[in-house]
Write a protein that holds these residues in place. Structure first.
Motif, mmCIF file in Angstrom:
data_model
loop_
_atom_site.group_PDB
_atom_site.id
_atom_site.type_symbol
_atom_site.label_atom_id
_atom_site.label_comp_id
_atom_site.label_asym_id
_atom_site.label_seq_id
_atom_site.Cartn_x
_atom_site.Cartn_y
_atom_site.Cartn_z
ATOM 1 N N LEU A 162 0.806 -1.219 0.000
ATOM 2 C CA LEU A 162 0.000 0.000 0.000
ATOM 3 C C LEU A 162 0.841 1.272 0.000
ATOM 4 N N GLY A 163 2.033 1.203 0.558
ATOM 5 C CA GLY A 163 2.860 2.398 0.627
ATOM 6 C C GLY A 163 3.717 2.652 -0.589
ATOM 7 N N TYR A 164 4.136 1.554 -1.280
ATOM 8 C CA TYR A 164 5.116 1.707 -2.353
ATOM 9 C C TYR A 164 4.697 1.088 -3.681
ATOM 10 N N GLN A 165 3.732 0.159 -3.659
ATOM 11 C CA GLN A 165 3.278 -0.463 -4.907
ATOM 12 C C GLN A 165 2.016 0.204 -5.450
ATOM 13 N N ASP A 175 5.050 2.154 -7.484
ATOM 14 C CA ASP A 175 6.058 1.592 -8.382
ATOM 15 C C ASP A 175 6.420 0.196 -7.882
ATOM 16 N N LEU A 176 6.241 -0.821 -8.722
ATOM 17 C CA LEU A 176 6.419 -2.205 -8.299
ATOM 18 C C LEU A 176 7.855 -2.477 -7.860
ATOM 19 N N GLY A 177 8.830 -2.033 -8.639
ATOM 20 C CA GLY A 177 10.216 -2.273 -8.277
ATOM 21 C C GLY A 177 10.587 -1.640 -6.948
ATOM 22 N N THR A 178 10.114 -0.434 -6.713
ATOM 23 C CA THR A 178 10.369 0.235 -5.447
ATOM 24 C C THR A 178 9.721 -0.516 -4.291
ATOM 25 N N ALA A 179 8.541 -1.086 -4.539
ATOM 26 C CA ALA A 179 7.844 -1.832 -3.489
ATOM 27 C C ALA A 179 8.628 -3.070 -3.072
ATOM 28 N N VAL A 180 9.152 -3.813 -4.031
ATOM 29 C CA VAL A 180 9.920 -5.013 -3.698
ATOM 30 C C VAL A 180 11.173 -4.623 -2.916
ATOM 31 N N ARG A 257 11.157 -12.057 -13.160
ATOM 32 C CA ARG A 257 10.432 -12.018 -14.444
ATOM 33 C C ARG A 257 9.604 -10.746 -14.548
ATOM 34 N N ALA A 258 8.891 -10.412 -13.450
ATOM 35 C CA ALA A 258 7.994 -9.254 -13.484
ATOM 36 C C ALA A 258 8.763 -7.941 -13.654
ATOM 37 N N LEU A 259 9.927 -7.862 -13.017
ATOM 38 C CA LEU A 259 10.700 -6.624 -13.058
ATOM 39 C C LEU A 259 11.687 -6.588 -14.217
ATOM 40 N N GLY A 260 11.973 -7.764 -14.778
ATOM 41 C CA GLY A 260 12.894 -7.818 -15.907
ATOM 42 C C GLY A 260 14.355 -7.705 -15.531
ATOM 43 N N HIS A 261 14.671 -7.931 -14.246
ATOM 44 C CA HIS A 261 16.066 -7.871 -13.824
ATOM 45 C C HIS A 261 16.237 -8.623 -12.510
ATOM 46 N N ALA A 292 -7.837 -17.412 -8.339
ATOM 47 C CA ALA A 292 -8.035 -18.070 -9.631
ATOM 48 C C ALA A 292 -6.923 -17.633 -10.574
ATOM 49 N N ALA A 293 -6.629 -18.497 -11.525
ATOM 50 C CA ALA A 293 -5.618 -18.165 -12.532
ATOM 51 C C ALA A 293 -6.108 -17.008 -13.394
ATOM 52 N N ALA A 294 -5.165 -16.184 -13.846
ATOM 53 C CA ALA A 294 -5.509 -15.027 -14.661
ATOM 54 C C ALA A 294 -4.319 -14.695 -15.560
ATOM 55 N N PRO A 295 -4.577 -14.109 -16.712
ATOM 56 C CA PRO A 295 -3.471 -13.736 -17.611
ATOM 57 C C PRO A 295 -2.836 -12.402 -17.263
ATOM 58 N N ALA A 296 -3.138 -11.894 -16.063
ATOM 59 C CA ALA A 296 -2.682 -10.554 -15.699
ATOM 60 C C ALA A 296 -1.162 -10.482 -15.635
ATOM 61 N N ASP A 297 -0.638 -9.315 -15.910
ATOM 62 C CA ASP A 297 0.779 -9.052 -15.822
ATOM 63 C C ASP A 297 0.959 -7.874 -14.854
ATOM 64 N N PRO A 298 1.752 -7.985 -13.796
ATOM 65 C CA PRO A 298 2.750 -9.039 -13.565
ATOM 66 C C PRO A 298 2.282 -10.195 -12.700
ATOM 67 N N PHE A 299 0.994 -10.258 -12.338
ATOM 68 C CA PHE A 299 0.522 -11.298 -11.435
ATOM 69 C C PHE A 299 -0.418 -12.256 -12.173
ATOM 70 N N PRO A 300 -0.001 -13.507 -12.329
ATOM 71 C CA PRO A 300 -0.850 -14.483 -13.039
ATOM 72 C C PRO A 300 -1.906 -15.098 -12.126
ATOM 73 N N TRP A 301 -2.519 -14.295 -11.307
ATOM 74 C CA TRP A 301 -3.583 -14.746 -10.431
ATOM 75 C C TRP A 301 -4.456 -13.544 -10.090
#
Length: 448
Positions: A162-165, A175-180, A257-261, A292-301
């Motif tokens: 909630l704070g960074y993603q 920002d996803l990378g900042t959140a991780v 995979r999601a971040l590409g690095h 449930a499975a989903a084609p979402a990017d970056p989360f396949p659920w």
């Protein structure tokens, strides 16, 4: 059900949610609350429950409810208003508060970071972990001789999510990378603070994780994989480095995979600096996720439930005490030798005082009864659970949701600050007096 001797029955709050601004420094949350639309209703925590000034009244409430433990947090922005040097007056306040709890026969459970940090700081920066250790040292120097139970970090996943993603909490970064990266630094902060705390004899240090059991929507292989992915994202990414053998490989591969690095910010030695330092695990449990499975990017659920006609809180969350029981049993088997403590469990029920001046929150009473029973079933199955701390002692500022959601055993009139013990608070007092044996659900008039 039989709860062990010394089992801690209590409730919790956090500094920013109840204290008010009086006498403390600028927080990242102060900055966030000033953003238009950031907080539902446009409120802030400048007054909240005014507990910094009314703390003696709050201790009397705790005593009246018969609580054996009270979880609270020291405000980082209060203890270190500028982020570097400790304010002796702030530490004097928390010292008086802890002494009052002990005089009332109440075990303090102290949280160092319940989302409040000095303005200008960010978990996106590695240096924040070192600053956090300095803050932990300042508080421990005053209180480690009287406080046994220390929670370093509250809900690392929620801080990162909630704070960074998503940017829905302070500091409002999306920002996803900042959140991780921020989530990793929060865990580094846990390790650094735990090392500081363990320099004091008798201290128990742990982190409180927001754990959401993840179940598949169907029996399909794809949905099972979605549930496992969600479990890695929400739970195992934090559980495993704290209590196991470092970050789980499947979730690390997902992030790369999601971040590409590669996760270059995870340096050699970091996982060793996080793990092996938890004397217990704090568990914040509210509900589960059905995936449930989903084609979402970056989360396949994707979260698809629970759906249908199930019991829910006023916030729409499924009420599922059985999932708490299974979670506790599963954790005790996966991490044998690690004591568990329920550091948060509660629900939003918006009952208000009626014509008789009382709050007849019968749904919260049922919630308490059923979740305590679930904890008891887990204990009977061998889970090493040391305490149950209901969230929360009193209605308070609920972050970006403002003052609408009410979690408290005690109703707070925010205009006047008047506290009123709800029927659920009196029921909990009876339950505690009975050692966890739940009295029958009473008629409303049974509470005087």
């Amino acid at each position: 059900m039989s709860f062990p001797d010394g089992f801690l029955w209590g409730a919790g709050t956090s500094a920013y949610q109840i204290e008010g601004h009086h006498g403390r420094g600028e927080s990242v949350w102060d900055e966030f609350c000033r953003r238009p639309g950031a907080v539902e209703g446009g409120g802030d925590a400048s007054r909240a429950c005014d507990s910094f000034l009314r703390w003696r009244e709050d201790v009397e409430l705790i005593r009246e409810l018969g609580l054996g433990a009270y979880r609270f947090s020291t405000g980082w922005s209060r203890v270190m208003p500028e982020g570097t040097r400790a304010d002796p007056k702030a530490l004097d306040h928390y010292e008086r508060f802890v002494d009052a709890l002990l005089d009332a026969g109440v075990e303090p459970v102290l949280t160092l970071n319940h989302w409040d940090m000095p303005a200008g700081m960010s978990w996106a920066e590695r240096s924040t972990a070192h600053a956090f250790a300095s803050y932990a040292g300042a508080v421990a120097e005053r209180l480690a001789d009287r406080v046994t139970w220390w929670i370093t970090q509250n809900e690392p996943w929620i801080i990162a999510l909630l704070g960074y993603q998503l940017g829905l909490h302070a500091p409002g970064v999306a920002d996803l990378g900042t959140a991780v990266k921020a989530g990793h630094h929060v865990l580094l902060g846990h390790g650094a603070a735990a090392d500081v705390l363990h320099a004091h004899a008798g201290v128990m240090a742990g982190a409180a994780l927001s754990l959401f059991p993840c179940d598949p929507a169907t029996g399909s292989e794809a949905d099972w994989a979605a549930a496992a992915g969600s479990d890695g994202y929400v739970n195992r990414w934090y559980l495993d480095p704290l209590l196991g053998d470092g970050y789980p490989a499947d979730t690390r591969e997902h992030w790369e995979r999601a971040l590409g690095h590669d996760l270059a910010f995870v340096l050699d030695g970091d996982e060793a600096a996080i793990g092996g330092r938890s004397d217990f695990l704090g568990i914040n449990y509210y509900t589960r996720r059905v995936m449930a499975a989903a084609p979402a990017d970056p989360f396949p659920w994707r979260v698809v439930g629970p759906s249908g006609d199930v019991a829910r809180t006023d916030e729409g969350w499924e009420i599922n005490p059985g999932a708490l029981r299974d979670l506790l049993i599963g954790l005790s088997r996966r991490f044998p030798g690690t004591p568990l403590m329920i550091t948060e469990n509660g629900g939003v029920f918006g009952d208000a005082p009626t014509h008789d001046g009382r709050v007849h929150d019968t749904r919260r009473i049922a919630y308490l009864r059923d979740h305590v029973a679930a904890v008891g079933e887990a204990v009977d199955a061998g889970a090493d659970v040391r305490g149950y701390l209901h969230w929360s002692l009193m209605d308070n500022f609920e972050w970006a949701l403002g003052y609408r959601p009410r979690f408290g055993l005690v109703h707070v009139d925010y205009a006047t600050g008047v506290r009123t013990i709800k029927d659920s608070g009196r029921y909990y007092a009876r339950l505690i007096a009975g050692g966890g044996t739940a009295p029958a659900l009473p008629r409303i008039e049974a509470f005087g």
